[in-house]
Design a protein around this motif. Structure first.
Motif, PDB file in Angstrom:
ATOM      1  N   ILE A 161      -4.302 -16.487  -8.865  1.00  0.00           N
ATOM      2  CA  ILE A 161      -3.579 -16.543 -10.142  1.00  0.00           C
ATOM      3  C   ILE A 161      -4.508 -16.184 -11.307  1.00  0.00           C
ATOM      4  O   ILE A 161      -5.577 -16.781 -11.468  1.00  0.00           O
ATOM      5  N   GLY A 162      -4.119 -15.157 -12.046  1.00  0.00           N
ATOM      6  CA  GLY A 162      -4.874 -14.749 -13.230  1.00  0.00           C
ATOM      7  C   GLY A 162      -6.100 -13.911 -12.930  1.00  0.00           C
ATOM      8  O   GLY A 162      -6.821 -13.511 -13.846  1.00  0.00           O
ATOM      9  N   ARG A 163      -6.371 -13.636 -11.647  1.00  0.00           N
ATOM     10  CA  ARG A 163      -7.542 -12.813 -11.314  1.00  0.00           C
ATOM     11  C   ARG A 163      -7.121 -11.355 -11.104  1.00  0.00           C
ATOM     12  O   ARG A 163      -6.004 -11.090 -10.662  1.00  0.00           O
ATOM     13  N   PRO A 164      -8.050 -10.415 -11.362  1.00  0.00           N
ATOM     14  CA  PRO A 164      -7.709  -8.998 -11.179  1.00  0.00           C
ATOM     15  C   PRO A 164      -7.330  -8.679  -9.716  1.00  0.00           C
ATOM     16  O   PRO A 164      -6.513  -7.804  -9.464  1.00  0.00           O
ATOM     17  N   GLU A 165      -7.895  -9.447  -8.762  1.00  0.00           N
ATOM     18  CA  GLU A 165      -7.598  -9.217  -7.338  1.00  0.00           C
ATOM     19  C   GLU A 165      -6.114  -9.447  -7.018  1.00  0.00           C
ATOM     20  O   GLU A 165      -5.615  -8.953  -6.009  1.00  0.00           O
ATOM     21  N   ALA A 166      -5.422 -10.213  -7.851  1.00  0.00           N
ATOM     22  CA  ALA A 166      -4.026 -10.558  -7.575  1.00  0.00           C
ATOM     23  C   ALA A 166      -3.163  -9.313  -7.371  1.00  0.00           C
ATOM     24  O   ALA A 166      -2.230  -9.313  -6.572  1.00  0.00           O
ATOM     25  N   LYS A 167      -3.507  -8.233  -8.109  1.00  0.00           N
ATOM     26  CA  LYS A 167      -2.760  -6.960  -8.013  1.00  0.00           C
ATOM     27  C   LYS A 167      -2.713  -6.483  -6.562  1.00  0.00           C
ATOM     28  O   LYS A 167      -1.711  -5.966  -6.098  1.00  0.00           O
ATOM     29  N   HIS A 168      -3.834  -6.650  -5.881  1.00  0.00           N
ATOM     30  CA  HIS A 168      -3.993  -6.176  -4.505  1.00  0.00           C
ATOM     31  C   HIS A 168      -3.051  -6.911  -3.538  1.00  0.00           C
ATOM     32  O   HIS A 168      -2.670  -6.384  -2.512  1.00  0.00           O
ATOM     33  N   PHE A 169      -2.701  -8.134  -3.892  1.00  0.00           N
ATOM     34  CA  PHE A 169      -1.911  -8.987  -2.998  1.00  0.00           C
ATOM     35  C   PHE A 169      -0.439  -9.057  -3.410  1.00  0.00           C
ATOM     36  O   PHE A 169       0.322  -9.825  -2.829  1.00  0.00           O
ATOM     37  N   LYS A 170      -0.068  -8.263  -4.444  1.00  0.00           N
ATOM     38  CA  LYS A 170       1.257  -8.492  -5.043  1.00  0.00           C
ATOM     39  C   LYS A 170       2.426  -8.144  -4.116  1.00  0.00           C
ATOM     40  O   LYS A 170       3.518  -8.673  -4.278  1.00  0.00           O
ATOM     41  N   GLU A 171       2.201  -7.256  -3.142  1.00  0.00           N
ATOM     42  CA  GLU A 171       3.284  -6.878  -2.215  1.00  0.00           C
ATOM     43  C   GLU A 171       3.252  -7.729  -0.942  1.00  0.00           C
ATOM     44  O   GLU A 171       4.027  -7.492  -0.019  1.00  0.00           O
TER      45      GLU A 171
END
Ligand code: ZN
Ligand code: ZN
Ligand code: ZN
Length: 262
Positions: A161-171
């Motif tokens: 939550i709130g980390r740039p890595e979150a984008k990678h896990f969004k799907e």
């Protein structure tokens, strides 16, 4: 729909005593890698950089403190028998006396039991190790499975939550194996019950056969299999350990593929 399962298994070999250091040891008796070899002669007590005494891992200062402790102990009128066990415990809890072992191996396994990837975690199975590992072997959002099982997914989800890595896990749906969820994850954990509970994902349940769509215990089965080698792995050098694991995992993968083709 694609799926993968990740889990850590406690198999290890000796490694450098500096936290998270991946460099190999020069010999099976060494505590440190070559660049950290000088630490062999520095006191292991946190914050103390004094040189160690001969054949010891602590400096004179710790020795003095220990003597004082012992004197206090002798001054006590009576020492209860049950306290004896406690006295036998090492004084400096959490410090590394002697040789260190790596923390665990982390596997990513397909529901068909093929091992996709494996890595060594030297220090811990923390999210700052797990997230970059997953991103390195599944380098794009597209490469990520749609469903990822991990016993610690509620921690991973909250870590992201709130980390740039979150984008990678969004799907990717981060779920917890149903058996593990029931036994280890509290119902009153709101994040866990709304995000990681398989029951909230009816698309992962096959009504016709009344089973879950994916074999989420594939990783546990792999762990049980690899643990059979623990005895052999125990005293190997890091190079032998990694080589041996690579070879047995590849051979097992090939056998599984062959079995699936016939
Ligand atoms: Zn090192
Ligand atoms: Zn010291
Ligand atoms: Zn949970």
């Amino acid at each position: 729909m694609s799926c993968a399962v990740t889990d850590g298994v406690a198999i290890s070999c000796l490694c450098c005593a500096v936290h998270n250091c991946p460099l190999p040891l020069p010999s099976s008796h060494a505590c440190f890698c070559i660049p950290h070899a000088h630490l062999e002669y520095v006191c292991i007590f946190p914050g103390c950089n004094a040189p160690t005494q001969l054949d010891m891992q602590t400096s004179e200062q710790e020795e003095e403190e220990e003597e004082e402790d012992e004197e206090d102990e002798e001054n006590k009128v009576q020492v209860k028998v049950q306290d004896k066990q406690e006295q036998l415990q090492p004084k400096y809890k959490g410090l590394h006396f002697g040789r260190c072992r790596m923390h665990n191996k982390q596997f990513v396994v397909c529901p068909c039991s093929i091992v996709l990837a494996w890595a060594t975690f030297y220090g811990s199975e923390g999210m700052f190790s797990v997230a970059p590992f997953l991103m390195s072997i599944l380098p794009t959002c597209k490469a990520m499975p749609e469903v990822l099982f991990f016993d610690n997914n509620c921690t991973l989800g909250q870590y992201l939550i709130g980390r740039p890595e979150a984008k990678h896990f969004k799907e990717t749906v981060l779920v917890v194996d149903v058996f593990h969820y029931k036994t280890k994850h509290a119902d009153n954990n709101v994040y866990c019950s709304t995000h990681c509970n398989l029951a909230s994902f009816p698309e992962l349940y096959d009504l016709a056969s009344e089973t879950w769509t994916f074999n989420s215990s594939a990783c546990k089965q792999t762990n049980t299999w690899i643990c059979k080698y623990q005895g052999q792995l125990q005293e190997m050098s890091a190079i032998q350990f990694e080589f041996f694991l690579d070879e047995v995992i590849k051979a097992r993968n090939e056998a599984i593929v062959e079995g699936l083709e016939h």
